[in-house]
Motif scaffolding. Sequence first.
Motif, PDB file in Angstrom:
ATOM      1  N   SER A   1       1.195   4.194  -2.617  1.00  0.00           N
ATOM      2  CA  SER A   1       0.298   5.331  -2.767  1.00  0.00           C
ATOM      3  C   SER A   1       0.672   6.486  -1.858  1.00  0.00           C
ATOM      4  O   SER A   1       0.086   7.549  -1.933  1.00  0.00           O
ATOM      5  CB  SER A   1      -1.140   4.900  -2.481  1.00  0.00           C
ATOM      6  N   VAL A   2       1.633   6.271  -0.990  1.00  0.00           N
ATOM      7  CA  VAL A   2       2.032   7.323  -0.067  1.00  0.00           C
ATOM      8  C   VAL A   2       3.310   7.952  -0.579  1.00  0.00           C
ATOM      9  O   VAL A   2       4.312   7.286  -0.714  1.00  0.00           O
ATOM     10  CB  VAL A   2       2.251   6.757   1.356  1.00  0.00           C
TER      11      VAL A   2
ATOM     12  N   ASN B   1      -6.905   2.506  -5.503  1.00  0.00           N
ATOM     13  CA  ASN B   1      -5.561   3.006  -5.769  1.00  0.00           C
ATOM     14  C   ASN B   1      -4.692   3.000  -4.517  1.00  0.00           C
ATOM     15  O   ASN B   1      -3.471   2.963  -4.614  1.00  0.00           O
ATOM     16  CB  ASN B   1      -5.607   4.418  -6.352  1.00  0.00           C
ATOM     17  N   LEU B   2      -5.331   3.038  -3.351  1.00  0.00           N
ATOM     18  CA  LEU B   2      -4.565   3.018  -2.106  1.00  0.00           C
ATOM     19  C   LEU B   2      -3.848   1.689  -1.897  1.00  0.00           C
ATOM     20  O   LEU B   2      -2.846   1.635  -1.199  1.00  0.00           O
ATOM     21  CB  LEU B   2      -5.476   3.310  -0.909  1.00  0.00           C
TER      22      LEU B   2
ATOM     23  N   VAL C   1       0.825  -1.188   0.000  1.00  0.00           N
ATOM     24  CA  VAL C   1       0.000   0.000   0.000  1.00  0.00           C
ATOM     25  C   VAL C   1       0.869   1.251   0.000  1.00  0.00           C
ATOM     26  O   VAL C   1       0.465   2.303  -0.465  1.00  0.00           O
ATOM     27  CB  VAL C   1      -0.943  -0.006   1.224  1.00  0.00           C
TER      28      VAL C   1
ATOM     29  N   TYR D   1      -1.644   3.128   8.618  1.00  0.00           N
ATOM     30  CA  TYR D   1      -2.566   2.082   8.175  1.00  0.00           C
ATOM     31  C   TYR D   1      -2.739   1.121   9.338  1.00  0.00           C
ATOM     32  O   TYR D   1      -1.760   0.647   9.902  1.00  0.00           O
ATOM     33  CB  TYR D   1      -1.981   1.336   6.980  1.00  0.00           C
TER      34      TYR D   1
ATOM     35  N   TRP E   1     -13.442  -1.930  -0.997  1.00  0.00           N
ATOM     36  CA  TRP E   1     -13.703  -0.648  -0.354  1.00  0.00           C
ATOM     37  C   TRP E   1     -15.110  -0.642   0.212  1.00  0.00           C
ATOM     38  O   TRP E   1     -16.074  -0.925  -0.478  1.00  0.00           O
ATOM     39  CB  TRP E   1     -13.516   0.500  -1.335  1.00  0.00           C
TER      40      TRP E   1
ATOM     41  N   LEU F   1      -9.955   9.509  -2.141  1.00  0.00           N
ATOM     42  CA  LEU F   1     -10.759   8.308  -2.198  1.00  0.00           C
ATOM     43  C   LEU F   1     -11.699   8.253  -3.387  1.00  0.00           C
ATOM     44  O   LEU F   1     -12.655   7.499  -3.382  1.00  0.00           O
ATOM     45  CB  LEU F   1     -11.535   8.152  -0.888  1.00  0.00           C
TER      46      LEU F   1
ATOM     47  N   SER G   1      -0.557   8.665   6.679  1.00  0.00           N
ATOM     48  CA  SER G   1       0.422   7.626   6.364  1.00  0.00           C
ATOM     49  C   SER G   1       0.339   6.453   7.334  1.00  0.00           C
ATOM     50  O   SER G   1       1.179   5.566   7.300  1.00  0.00           O
ATOM     51  CB  SER G   1       1.832   8.222   6.363  1.00  0.00           C
TER      52      SER G   1
ATOM     53  N   PRO H   1     -10.649   4.446  -4.293  1.00  0.00           N
ATOM     54  CA  PRO H   1      -9.935   3.939  -3.127  1.00  0.00           C
ATOM     55  C   PRO H   1      -9.044   2.734  -3.404  1.00  0.00           C
ATOM     56  O   PRO H   1      -8.069   2.528  -2.695  1.00  0.00           O
ATOM     57  CB  PRO H   1     -11.039   3.589  -2.135  1.00  0.00           C
TER      58      PRO H   1
ATOM     59  N   ILE I   1      -7.274   3.637   6.993  1.00  0.00           N
ATOM     60  CA  ILE I   1      -6.155   4.471   6.573  1.00  0.00           C
ATOM     61  C   ILE I   1      -6.394   5.904   7.034  1.00  0.00           C
ATOM     62  O   ILE I   1      -7.435   6.487   6.752  1.00  0.00           O
ATOM     63  CB  ILE I   1      -5.985   4.425   5.044  1.00  0.00           C
TER      64      ILE I   1
ATOM     65  N   PRO J   1      -2.267   9.725   1.551  1.00  0.00           N
ATOM     66  CA  PRO J   1      -2.606   8.854   0.427  1.00  0.00           C
ATOM     67  C   PRO J   1      -3.473   9.572  -0.596  1.00  0.00           C
ATOM     68  O   PRO J   1      -4.008  10.639  -0.346  1.00  0.00           O
ATOM     69  CB  PRO J   1      -3.393   7.722   1.081  1.00  0.00           C
TER      70      PRO J   1
END
Length: 182
Positions: free
Chosen positions: A20-21, A35-36, A17, A128, A97, A30, A126, A33, A123, A27
Motif C-alpha cells: 500500500s506504500v 487496504n493498508l 503491508v 509501521y 481496524w 483510511l 511509511s 483501512p 501506521i 499509505p
Amino acid sequence: MLTRRLCFILASLVVAVSGSVQQGRSPAPLSDPLNLVALYNGHWHSEDESFNTRFSKASKETVEIDNTCTTAGDFYVCHQRVSKPSGPVSAMMIFLWNAKEHLFDTYGVDSAGGDAYHGHLTIKGSDYVWASAKPDPSRPNQWRTLNTFSGRDHITYKVQVSSDRGEHWTTTKQGHETRVSK
C-alpha cells in the motif's frame, strides 16, 4: 518462546503491508483501512542479522515467507508460512481496524500452539510500528518491531526491546525484506 517467535513473524507480516506504500507517498487514505494490509499477499525474501544481547545471539539468517490472505467481513486474515533453516514456522494473523484508536488490533496464532498474541499496528506515513496491546506490569520488557518502507516492495525492520518502559530501546534483530511475487 511464543512472544519472540511471533515478534519475528509479525515483522515478516508487515512486509505485506508495503504493497500500500508507493514510492515517496504515504499509505492509502483510511476510508478503507484494510487496504493498508490487504496487499501483503505474496512471496517475500528476508535477510536479517541478530545481535549479541541478553535476548538474542549474534547470527545471520535468510528466510522465505509465503503469505496467503483474504478479507473476511471486517477482518483481514493471513496464513503465513516461513521457511527457516531451523525449520518451517506457520501462523495465522488477523487484522481488525480500531477506528477509535486509529490503529490495527492484531491477533497472531502460532501453529505450534500456545496462547494467541494480541498487539497493535500503528501506521504513520511509511513507518509501521508493531507493539504489544498493553504492557504487562509483571514483565519489565516491552517489545516492538519498527518497519520503514521504501517503495512498494521493500522494507527495512528492527526488532527492539526496552527494559525501562520505552525510554530506551535495544535492537536485537534487523534486516530487510523484498517482495518476490504477488
